[in-house]
Design a protein around this motif. Structure first.
Motif, PDB file in Angstrom:
ATOM      1  N   ALA A 248     -19.955  -7.802  22.152  1.00  0.00           N
ATOM      2  CA  ALA A 248     -21.382  -7.579  22.373  1.00  0.00           C
ATOM      3  C   ALA A 248     -21.747  -7.781  23.833  1.00  0.00           C
ATOM      4  N   GLY A 249     -21.178  -8.807  24.460  1.00  0.00           N
ATOM      5  CA  GLY A 249     -21.452  -9.060  25.877  1.00  0.00           C
ATOM      6  C   GLY A 249     -20.977  -7.929  26.759  1.00  0.00           C
ATOM      7  N   ARG A 250     -19.791  -7.411  26.475  1.00  0.00           N
ATOM      8  CA  ARG A 250     -19.273  -6.297  27.277  1.00  0.00           C
ATOM      9  C   ARG A 250     -20.126  -5.053  27.117  1.00  0.00           C
ATOM     10  N   ARG A 251     -20.797  -4.929  25.991  1.00  0.00           N
ATOM     11  CA  ARG A 251     -21.606  -3.733  25.732  1.00  0.00           C
ATOM     12  C   ARG A 251     -23.062  -3.924  26.115  1.00  0.00           C
ATOM     13  N   GLY A 252     -23.367  -5.013  26.817  1.00  0.00           N
ATOM     14  CA  GLY A 252     -24.698  -5.153  27.390  1.00  0.00           C
ATOM     15  C   GLY A 252     -25.576  -6.225  26.800  1.00  0.00           C
ATOM     16  N   ALA A 253     -25.162  -6.885  25.728  1.00  0.00           N
ATOM     17  CA  ALA A 253     -25.976  -7.971  25.176  1.00  0.00           C
ATOM     18  C   ALA A 253     -26.025  -9.129  26.164  1.00  0.00           C
ATOM     19  N   ALA A 254     -27.206  -9.710  26.354  1.00  0.00           N
ATOM     20  CA  ALA A 254     -27.377 -10.871  27.230  1.00  0.00           C
ATOM     21  C   ALA A 254     -27.217 -12.133  26.385  1.00  0.00           C
ATOM     22  N   LEU A 255     -26.200 -12.964  26.684  1.00  0.00           N
ATOM     23  CA  LEU A 255     -25.902 -14.166  25.917  1.00  0.00           C
ATOM     24  C   LEU A 255     -26.256 -15.393  26.742  1.00  0.00           C
ATOM     25  N   HIS A 256     -27.060 -16.283  26.171  1.00  0.00           N
ATOM     26  CA  HIS A 256     -27.528 -17.462  26.907  1.00  0.00           C
ATOM     27  C   HIS A 256     -27.391 -18.714  26.040  1.00  0.00           C
ATOM     28  N   ALA A 257     -26.780 -19.750  26.624  1.00  0.00           N
ATOM     29  CA  ALA A 257     -26.605 -21.032  25.923  1.00  0.00           C
ATOM     30  C   ALA A 257     -26.253 -22.111  26.940  1.00  0.00           C
ATOM     31  N   PRO A 258     -26.587 -23.370  26.658  1.00  0.00           N
ATOM     32  CA  PRO A 258     -27.408 -23.811  25.525  1.00  0.00           C
ATOM     33  C   PRO A 258     -28.891 -23.570  25.808  1.00  0.00           C
ATOM     34  N   VAL A 259     -29.543 -22.939  24.861  1.00  0.00           N
ATOM     35  CA  VAL A 259     -30.969 -22.638  24.959  1.00  0.00           C
ATOM     36  C   VAL A 259     -31.596 -22.939  23.601  1.00  0.00           C
ATOM     37  N   GLU A 260     -32.649 -23.726  23.592  1.00  0.00           N
ATOM     38  CA  GLU A 260     -33.293 -24.079  22.338  1.00  0.00           C
ATOM     39  C   GLU A 260     -34.662 -23.431  22.242  1.00  0.00           C
ATOM     40  N   ALA A 261     -34.870 -22.675  21.167  1.00  0.00           N
ATOM     41  CA  ALA A 261     -36.186 -22.089  20.901  1.00  0.00           C
ATOM     42  C   ALA A 261     -37.126 -23.190  20.413  1.00  0.00           C
ATOM     43  N   THR A 262     -38.281 -23.314  21.046  1.00  0.00           N
ATOM     44  CA  THR A 262     -39.222 -24.379  20.673  1.00  0.00           C
ATOM     45  C   THR A 262     -40.472 -23.856  19.988  1.00  0.00           C
ATOM     46  N   GLU A 263     -40.834 -22.624  20.279  1.00  0.00           N
ATOM     47  CA  GLU A 263     -42.052 -22.060  19.690  1.00  0.00           C
ATOM     48  C   GLU A 263     -41.910 -20.554  19.614  1.00  0.00           C
ATOM     49  N   VAL A 264     -42.400 -19.986  18.523  1.00  0.00           N
ATOM     50  CA  VAL A 264     -42.328 -18.546  18.319  1.00  0.00           C
ATOM     51  C   VAL A 264     -43.716 -18.031  17.992  1.00  0.00           C
ATOM     52  N   GLN A 265     -44.129 -16.995  18.693  1.00  0.00           N
ATOM     53  CA  GLN A 265     -45.450 -16.410  18.457  1.00  0.00           C
ATOM     54  C   GLN A 265     -45.300 -14.904  18.303  1.00  0.00           C
ATOM     55  N   GLU A 266     -45.910 -14.358  17.254  1.00  0.00           N
ATOM     56  CA  GLU A 266     -45.894 -12.919  17.060  1.00  0.00           C
ATOM     57  C   GLU A 266     -47.163 -12.317  17.638  1.00  0.00           C
ATOM     58  N   THR A 267     -47.014 -11.277  18.421  1.00  0.00           N
ATOM     59  CA  THR A 267     -48.142 -10.554  18.976  1.00  0.00           C
ATOM     60  C   THR A 267     -48.213  -9.173  18.326  1.00  0.00           C
ATOM     61  N   ARG A 268     -49.177  -8.385  18.739  1.00  0.00           N
ATOM     62  CA  ARG A 268     -49.297  -7.044  18.175  1.00  0.00           C
ATOM     63  C   ARG A 268     -48.105  -6.183  18.541  1.00  0.00           C
ATOM     64  N   SER A 269     -47.487  -6.446  19.685  1.00  0.00           N
ATOM     65  CA  SER A 269     -46.409  -5.579  20.148  1.00  0.00           C
ATOM     66  C   SER A 269     -45.027  -6.205  20.070  1.00  0.00           C
ATOM     67  N   GLY A 270     -44.928  -7.482  19.671  1.00  0.00           N
ATOM     68  CA  GLY A 270     -43.605  -8.071  19.642  1.00  0.00           C
ATOM     69  C   GLY A 270     -43.600  -9.549  19.323  1.00  0.00           C
ATOM     70  N   ILE A 271     -42.538 -10.222  19.778  1.00  0.00           N
ATOM     71  CA  ILE A 271     -42.310 -11.645  19.548  1.00  0.00           C
ATOM     72  C   ILE A 271     -42.131 -12.332  20.886  1.00  0.00           C
ATOM     73  N   VAL A 272     -42.781 -13.487  21.048  1.00  0.00           N
ATOM     74  CA  VAL A 272     -42.598 -14.307  22.246  1.00  0.00           C
ATOM     75  C   VAL A 272     -41.937 -15.616  21.813  1.00  0.00           C
ATOM     76  N   ILE A 273     -40.782 -15.929  22.415  1.00  0.00           N
ATOM     77  CA  ILE A 273     -40.045 -17.146  22.083  1.00  0.00           C
ATOM     78  C   ILE A 273     -40.076 -18.060  23.296  1.00  0.00           C
ATOM     79  N   ALA A 274     -40.712 -19.217  23.141  1.00  0.00           N
ATOM     80  CA  ALA A 274     -40.689 -20.229  24.199  1.00  0.00           C
ATOM     81  C   ALA A 274     -39.432 -21.077  24.033  1.00  0.00           C
ATOM     82  N   THR A 275     -38.867 -21.516  25.160  1.00  0.00           N
ATOM     83  CA  THR A 275     -37.637 -22.305  25.110  1.00  0.00           C
ATOM     84  C   THR A 275     -37.854 -23.669  25.754  1.00  0.00           C
ATOM     85  N   ALA A 276     -36.948 -24.587  25.430  1.00  0.00           N
ATOM     86  CA  ALA A 276     -37.076 -25.959  25.917  1.00  0.00           C
ATOM     87  C   ALA A 276     -37.037 -26.041  27.431  1.00  0.00           C
ATOM     88  N   GLY A 277     -36.342 -25.131  28.067  1.00  0.00           N
ATOM     89  CA  GLY A 277     -36.240 -25.172  29.523  1.00  0.00           C
ATOM     90  C   GLY A 277     -37.410 -24.558  30.247  1.00  0.00           C
TER      91      GLY A 277
END
Length: 402
Positions: free
Chosen positions: A198-227
């Motif tokens: 997946a990484g070689r084909r363009g997926a962006a992989l990030h760790a360690p990253v912790e999702a702290t809050e998730v909000q759905e908007t009319r056009s998508g999803i916003v994920i806040a992270t601990a950092g």
């Protein structure tokens, strides 16, 4: 944020040569993608692969590191069979839906087989028969009924007598169901290979990253992270196992502890067919072989209490599993070379929960609870991308959140 749990202890045999190297960078700023995936195990990896196939962009995060959670403790029996026998599942959800669930599970193993080949992965994948022995849940008479039910819907199962069973497995028992279409793999190699692809084909992989809050908007999803950085995506997939985000309703499941062992290599003592073996008991015992001639066996599950109690039982549970191996195969040395334990979710229906999160239009979750979690992850890789693309799936309702 989800509760943090110690998912495994001990050393799985797959990690003998170290954990897989999966390149992942720090999340050093806000990012955007078509689809955000939270969870770096096998479910996230297979869904990422399928979404990339659809031509969409992917960003994936994990609170630990990719491939370091429950996937590492798996014994990777890639079974077409569901933990709940077909005759019981039929009584619970009806004949048509039970048949579709079993067929969807079989198709998921085929999906895994195809993607491993197409991506050129080398996870020591081997096609295997499975052997289902009588036990406390289904005795010999009910096991025959189970086989007849499978044959009626066209599954590749057959009932064998004691002579044929001994020839296949060296086990002395009155009979068993033998099924085709199953497989085995090294779970760490499989998960690592999928994420690296997946990484070689363009997926962006990030760790360690912790999702702290998730909000759905009319056009998508916003994920806040601990950092601090935010991830914005048109859709989000939460593949965090039973470490659920607070807005994901828990499916009807229990959290159990399980234990497993791997013997020393002894290829000359193994059963002829190298079939996957399990019994119709609750909890059930299971065993498989490895490419280097070990026996991997496990079971003795019990409700999860806490990590300390689970870990303290490694010695006694491993000894009990070894005794079961010795009873079935007297010629095999059952002494554990590796011992490990883990915690996992077990669905009370035997089915996974996969689909759109209630109350959300753009958020999806995978609760692939059960003994064949890798198979359920492959099922998610078929269901979720179709939902994101707006393509109806005839089996969506079977696995949807209630």
């Amino acid at each position: 944020m989800p509760e943090r749990l110690d998912l495994r202890s001990g050393q799985p045999v797959w990690s003998a040569h170290g954990m897989p190297g999966i390149p992942a960078a720090a999340l050093d700023g806000d990012h955007e993608a078509d689809v955000a995936i939270v969870g770096g195990g096998v479910s996230g990896a297979l869904v990422a692969d399928a979404i990339l196939q659809a031509g969409l962009s992917v960003i994936a995060i994990d609170r630990r590191d990719f491939g370091r959670g429950s996937s590492a403790a798996s014994t990777a029996l890639l079974a077409t069979e569901i933990d709940r026998p077909l005759i019981q599942l039929t009584d619970e959800i009806g004949e048509a839906r039970a048949a579709r669930a079993y067929w969807r599970s079989a198709a998921a193993v085929d999906h895994l087989r195809t993607r491993i080949r197409d991506l050129g992965l080398r996870p020591k994948f081997r096609d295997r028969l499975s052997v289902y022995l009588p036990g406390t849940t289904l005795g010999l008479k009910d096991l025959r009924r189970e086989c007849e039910a499978r044959l009626r819907i066209g599954l590749r199962s057959r009932f064998v007598d004691s002579v044929a069973l001994h020839d296949l497995t060296s086990i002395d028992a009155a009979g068993a169901i033998v099924s085709a279409g199953n497989a085995e793999a090294d779970p760490l190699r499989l998960v690592g290979g999928l994420w690296r692809s997946a990484g070689r084909r363009g997926a962006a992989l990030h760790a360690p990253v912790e999702a702290t809050e998730v909000q759905e908007t009319r056009s998508g999803i916003v994920i806040a992270t601990a950092g601090g950085p935010e991830i914005r995506a048109r859709f989000a997939v939460f593949a965090t196992g039973y470490e659920l985000m607070p807005f994901i309703p828990p499916a009807a499941h229990d959290i159990n502890s399980t234990w497993a062992i791997a013997t020393a290599p002894q290829p000359d003592r193994l059963w002829r067919s190298r079939a996957l073996v399990w019994d119709a008991s609750d909890p059930y015992f299971y065993a498989r072989t490895t490419a280097d001639g070990r026996v991997v066996a496990g079971g003795k599950d019990e409700p999860f209490a806490d990590e300390d109690k689970r870990d303290a039982l490694i010695g006694s549970k491993s000894a009990a599993i070894a005794r079961r191996v010795a009873a079935l195969w007297p010629a095999i040395d059952p002494t554990p070379d590796y011992r490990w334990t883990g915690s996992f979710g077990e669905s009370r229906s035997g089915l996974p929960t996969i689909g759109r999160i209630p109350g959300m239009r753009r958020g999806f979750a995978i609760l692939g609870f059960g003994g064949n979690g890798f198979t359920f992850s492959a099922m998610a890789a078929q269901l979720i991308p179709r939902a994101i693309l707006g393509i109806p799936d005839p089996d969506e309702a079977i696995f949807a959140f209630p």
